[in-house]
Design a protein around this motif. Structure first.
Motif, PDB file in Angstrom:
ATOM      1  N   GLY A   1      93.923 -19.191 -86.203  1.00 32.87           N
ATOM      2  CA  GLY A   1      93.518 -19.583 -87.548  1.00 32.87           C
ATOM      3  C   GLY A   1      92.950 -18.395 -88.292  1.00 32.87           C
ATOM      4  N   VAL A   2      93.200 -18.344 -89.596  1.00 34.21           N
ATOM      5  CA  VAL A   2      92.666 -17.278 -90.448  1.00 34.21           C
ATOM      6  C   VAL A   2      91.572 -17.876 -91.330  1.00 34.21           C
ATOM      7  CG1 VAL A   2      93.179 -15.574 -92.241  1.00 34.21           C
ATOM      8  CG2 VAL A   2      94.850 -16.030 -90.424  1.00 34.21           C
ATOM      9  N   ILE A   3      90.400 -17.235 -91.332  1.00 37.43           N
ATOM     10  CA  ILE A   3      89.280 -17.695 -92.146  1.00 37.43           C
ATOM     11  C   ILE A   3      88.727 -16.550 -92.986  1.00 37.43           C
ATOM     12  CG2 ILE A   3      88.585 -19.593 -90.628  1.00 37.43           C
ATOM     13  CD1 ILE A   3      86.460 -17.773 -89.417  1.00 37.43           C
ATOM     14  N   ARG A   4      88.041 -16.937 -94.048  1.00 37.61           N
ATOM     15  CA  ARG A   4      87.354 -15.940 -94.884  1.00 37.61           C
ATOM     16  C   ARG A   4      85.884 -16.333 -95.010  1.00 37.61           C
ATOM     17  NH1 ARG A   4      90.527 -15.186 -99.678  1.00 37.61           N
ATOM     18  NH2 ARG A   4      89.808 -17.232-100.343  1.00 37.61           N
ATOM     19  N   LEU A   5      85.005 -15.382 -94.740  1.00 38.34           N
ATOM     20  CA  LEU A   5      83.570 -15.565 -94.911  1.00 38.34           C
ATOM     21  C   LEU A   5      83.123 -14.689 -96.071  1.00 38.34           C
ATOM     22  CD1 LEU A   5      84.284 -15.821 -91.726  1.00 38.34           C
ATOM     23  CD2 LEU A   5      81.813 -15.715 -91.416  1.00 38.34           C
ATOM     24  N   THR A   6      82.401 -15.278 -97.013  1.00 36.35           N
ATOM     25  CA  THR A   6      81.905 -14.549 -98.173  1.00 36.35           C
ATOM     26  C   THR A   6      80.382 -14.657 -98.203  1.00 36.35           C
ATOM     27  OG1 THR A   6      83.912 -15.163 -99.389  1.00 36.35           O
ATOM     28  CG2 THR A   6      82.075 -14.283-100.667  1.00 36.35           C
ATOM     29  N   ARG A   7      79.726 -13.529 -98.223  1.00 34.18           N
ATOM     30  CA  ARG A   7      78.250 -13.511 -98.180  1.00 34.18           C
ATOM     31  C   ARG A   7      77.687 -14.307 -99.347  1.00 34.18           C
ATOM     32  NH1 ARG A   7      73.641 -13.796 -96.962  1.00 34.18           N
ATOM     33  NH2 ARG A   7      72.227 -12.137 -96.306  1.00 34.18           N
ATOM     34  N   ASN A   8      76.769 -15.233 -99.034  1.00 37.23           N
ATOM     35  CA  ASN A   8      76.143 -16.023-100.091  1.00 37.23           C
ATOM     36  C   ASN A   8      74.899 -15.311-100.626  1.00 37.23           C
ATOM     37  OD1 ASN A   8      74.056 -16.535 -98.254  1.00 37.23           O
ATOM     38  ND2 ASN A   8      74.880 -18.531 -97.642  1.00 37.23           N
ATOM     39  N   THR A   9      74.103 -16.024-101.400  1.00 39.00           N
ATOM     40  CA  THR A   9      72.957 -15.388-102.064  1.00 39.00           C
ATOM     41  C   THR A   9      71.679 -15.434-101.226  1.00 39.00           C
ATOM     42  OG1 THR A   9      72.468 -17.473-103.196  1.00 39.00           O
ATOM     43  CG2 THR A   9      73.863 -15.877-104.361  1.00 39.00           C
ATOM     44  N   VAL A  10      71.755 -16.018-100.025  1.00 46.39           N
ATOM     45  CA  VAL A  10      70.557 -16.145 -99.178  1.00 46.39           C
ATOM     46  C   VAL A  10      70.234 -14.802 -98.532  1.00 46.39           C
ATOM     47  CG1 VAL A  10      69.537 -17.275 -97.175  1.00 46.39           C
ATOM     48  CG2 VAL A  10      71.030 -18.578 -98.707  1.00 46.39           C
ATOM     49  N   ARG A  11      69.159 -14.192 -98.981  1.00 44.01           N
ATOM     50  CA  ARG A  11      68.739 -12.928 -98.375  1.00 44.01           C
ATOM     51  C   ARG A  11      67.951 -13.183 -97.097  1.00 44.01           C
ATOM     52  NH1 ARG A  11      71.919 -11.607-101.343  1.00 44.01           N
ATOM     53  NH2 ARG A  11      72.858 -10.790 -99.451  1.00 44.01           N
TER      54      ARG A  11
ATOM     55  N   LEU B   1      76.372 -19.071 -89.121  1.00 40.64           N
ATOM     56  CA  LEU B   1      77.198 -18.358 -90.100  1.00 40.64           C
ATOM     57  C   LEU B   1      77.131 -19.019 -91.480  1.00 40.64           C
ATOM     58  CD1 LEU B   1      80.266 -17.480 -87.853  1.00 40.64           C
ATOM     59  CD2 LEU B   1      78.720 -15.838 -88.926  1.00 40.64           C
ATOM     60  N   GLN B   2      77.111 -20.341 -91.521  1.00 38.75           N
ATOM     61  CA  GLN B   2      77.055 -21.033 -92.812  1.00 38.75           C
ATOM     62  C   GLN B   2      75.708 -20.855 -93.506  1.00 38.75           C
ATOM     63  OE1 GLN B   2      78.446 -25.142 -92.389  1.00 38.75           O
ATOM     64  NE2 GLN B   2      80.148 -24.427 -91.125  1.00 38.75           N
ATOM     65  N   ALA B   3      74.698 -20.430 -92.747  1.00 44.27           N
ATOM     66  CA  ALA B   3      73.407 -20.127 -93.368  1.00 44.27           C
ATOM     67  C   ALA B   3      73.506 -18.932 -94.312  1.00 44.27           C
ATOM     68  CB  ALA B   3      72.353 -19.864 -92.291  1.00 44.27           C
ATOM     69  N   PHE B   4      74.433 -18.019 -94.009  1.00 48.24           N
ATOM     70  CA  PHE B   4      74.499 -16.764 -94.769  1.00 48.24           C
ATOM     71  C   PHE B   4      75.863 -16.485 -95.412  1.00 48.24           C
ATOM     72  CE2 PHE B   4      71.327 -16.269 -91.367  1.00 48.24           C
ATOM     73  CZ  PHE B   4      70.196 -16.008 -92.128  1.00 48.24           C
ATOM     74  N   TYR B   5      76.863 -17.298 -95.095  1.00 51.76           N
ATOM     75  CA  TYR B   5      78.207 -17.080 -95.632  1.00 51.76           C
ATOM     76  C   TYR B   5      78.834 -18.393 -96.107  1.00 51.76           C
ATOM     77  CZ  TYR B   5      78.209 -12.410 -93.486  1.00 51.76           C
ATOM     78  OH  TYR B   5      77.919 -11.112 -93.140  1.00 51.76           O
ATOM     79  N   ASP B   6      79.600 -18.304 -97.174  1.00 49.22           N
ATOM     80  CA  ASP B   6      80.496 -19.394 -97.570  1.00 49.22           C
ATOM     81  C   ASP B   6      81.787 -19.195 -96.802  1.00 49.22           C
ATOM     82  OD1 ASP B   6      78.618 -20.328 -99.441  1.00 49.22           O
ATOM     83  OD2 ASP B   6      79.385 -18.937-100.970  1.00 49.22           O
ATOM     84  N   ILE B   7      82.294 -20.251 -96.171  1.00 49.01           N
ATOM     85  CA  ILE B   7      83.401 -20.109 -95.228  1.00 49.01           C
ATOM     86  C   ILE B   7      84.581 -20.980 -95.625  1.00 49.01           C
ATOM     87  CG2 ILE B   7      84.078 -20.300 -92.794  1.00 49.01           C
ATOM     88  CD1 ILE B   7      81.054 -19.938 -92.122  1.00 49.01           C
ATOM     89  N   GLU B   8      85.766 -20.374 -95.616  1.00 44.35           N
ATOM     90  CA  GLU B   8      87.005 -21.087 -95.933  1.00 44.35           C
ATOM     91  C   GLU B   8      87.999 -20.923 -94.786  1.00 44.35           C
ATOM     92  OE1 GLU B   8      88.220 -19.943-100.235  1.00 44.35           O
ATOM     93  OE2 GLU B   8      86.868 -18.367 -99.503  1.00 44.35           O
ATOM     94  N   TYR B   9      88.594 -22.018 -94.371  1.00 43.95           N
ATOM     95  CA  TYR B   9      89.713 -21.955 -93.428  1.00 43.95           C
ATOM     96  C   TYR B   9      90.971 -21.776 -94.273  1.00 43.95           C
ATOM     97  CZ  TYR B   9      92.792 -23.040 -89.514  1.00 43.95           C
ATOM     98  OH  TYR B   9      93.756 -22.966 -88.524  1.00 43.95           O
ATOM     99  N   LEU B  10      91.688 -20.673 -94.077  1.00 42.94           N
ATOM    100  CA  LEU B  10      92.802 -20.322 -94.965  1.00 42.94           C
ATOM    101  C   LEU B  10      94.151 -20.863 -94.488  1.00 42.94           C
ATOM    102  CD1 LEU B  10      91.822 -16.640 -95.894  1.00 42.94           C
ATOM    103  CD2 LEU B  10      91.281 -18.759 -97.107  1.00 42.94           C
ATOM    104  N   PHE B  11      94.538 -20.551 -93.249  1.00 43.41           N
ATOM    105  CA  PHE B  11      95.816 -21.060 -92.744  1.00 43.41           C
ATOM    106  C   PHE B  11      95.913 -20.891 -91.234  1.00 43.41           C
ATOM    107  CE2 PHE B  11      96.508 -16.700 -94.218  1.00 43.41           C
ATOM    108  CZ  PHE B  11      97.225 -16.104 -93.168  1.00 43.41           C
ATOM    109  N   THR B  12      96.883 -21.615 -90.662  1.00 45.81           N
ATOM    110  CA  THR B  12      97.115 -21.609 -89.216  1.00 45.81           C
ATOM    111  C   THR B  12      98.313 -20.723 -88.890  1.00 45.81           C
ATOM    112  OG1 THR B  12      96.228 -23.855 -89.031  1.00 45.81           O
ATOM    113  CG2 THR B  12      97.632 -23.099 -87.228  1.00 45.81           C
ATOM    114  N   VAL B  13      98.239 -20.044 -87.750  1.00 45.61           N
ATOM    115  CA  VAL B  13      99.289 -19.112 -87.321  1.00 45.61           C
ATOM    116  C   VAL B  13      99.795 -19.547 -85.936  1.00 45.61           C
ATOM    117  CG1 VAL B  13      99.855 -16.701 -86.839  1.00 45.61           C
ATOM    118  CG2 VAL B  13      98.174 -17.257 -88.622  1.00 45.61           C
TER     119      VAL B  13
END
Length: 260
Positions: free
Chosen positions: A182-192, A156-168
């Motif tokens: 846990g809540v996380i956000r993945l944002t597509r990076n520039t690696v095609r 996943l880190q190969a293609f997304y920037d990943i943030e751990y946001l908060f615990t529930v």
């Protein structure tokens, strides 16, 4: 409308805390100007209510026919955007008609499978905001060197920037799970595409973590390494010590070894 009863065999734990649902909805940012959001497993629409408030062009998918009936009654304006299907088995690319974000409270029992499908459709899925078992969320967001760092972390880190946001905590669900979420956000990076054979890369990563306590030299015995590559000092390391770029380098070395 009669409430939907959570079903154990579907791994359903319905979120009941509106504040947390709102935080998850607000965490969806619309990467690259994306306006469409696919919510996986909306249940009774606790998160859905807040995604609608955020003005997303919203689609819902749920495998539970009881939830689908409930959602049609609650959101009649969504019409055919409420889809009864198994997310893992359905191709959403033609349905979404372009780039989109994914959101949801993922069932614990299939969360890893959901991410492998997202990887397959990564050029369409620009962003993911989701809640899942805390242990899995931490693994996905973990940097190299951590014990939780694993296959999903690298792929996943190969293609997304990943943030751990908060615990529930468990108490905000019906029924409460036995562990934190846990809540996380993945944002597509520039690696095609990766600068190596991606099928080999996936294979190398999975093989490297197959016996994570061993060195890569021992893990990679089944990869047909040539004698010269077996002496490479990189193979003295363990899988958890390599980041994405180092796994790419290892993959290229293995490919070059095969071609000699």
């Amino acid at each position: 409308m009669e409430k939907v009863k959570p079903k154990k065999h579907l791994g359903q734990h319905f979120l009941t805390d509106l504040g947390i649902a709102e935080r998850i909805a607000k965490a969806v940012q619309g990467q690259d100007g994306v306006s469409k959001v696919l919510e996986i497993g909306p249940g009774m629409g606790v998160l859905t209510d807040f995604l609608i408030q955020e003005k997303w062009d919203l689609y819902l998918v749920d495998i539970d026919s009881e939830s689908i009936v409930y959602l049609h009654g609650k959101y009649p304006d969504l019409g055919n955007k409420i889809i009864e299907a198994d997310y893992l088995k359905k191709d959403f690319t033609p349905i979404m008609g372009g780039p989109y974000a994914v959101a949801g409270n993922f069932p614990y029992n299939i969360s890893s499978q959901i991410f492998f499908k997202i990887l397959e459709e990564r050029n369409a899925v620009k962003e993911v905001v989701c809640m899942l078992q805390k242990e899995v969320a931490e693994r996905i967001a973990s940097p190299k060197g951590n014990k939780s760092y694993g296959i999903l972390s690298v792929l996943l880190q190969a293609f997304y920037d990943i943030e751990y946001l908060f615990t529930v905590p468990p108490g905000v669900f019906n029924p409460p799970p036995k562990v934190n979420s846990g809540v996380i956000r993945l944002t597509r990076n520039t690696v095609r595409e990766l600068p190596c054979d991606e099928k080999v890369f996936f294979r190398v990563v999975k093989q490297a973590f197959s016996t994570r306590r061993k060195t890569l030299r021992n893990c990679m015995k089944g990869m047909g390494l040539k004698d010269e590559l077996r002496e490479d000092p990189m193979l003295d390391l363990r899988a958890e010590q390599l980041d994405v770029s180092e796994f790419v380098l290892l993959t290229k070395k293995i490919q070059e070894s095969w071609n000699q």
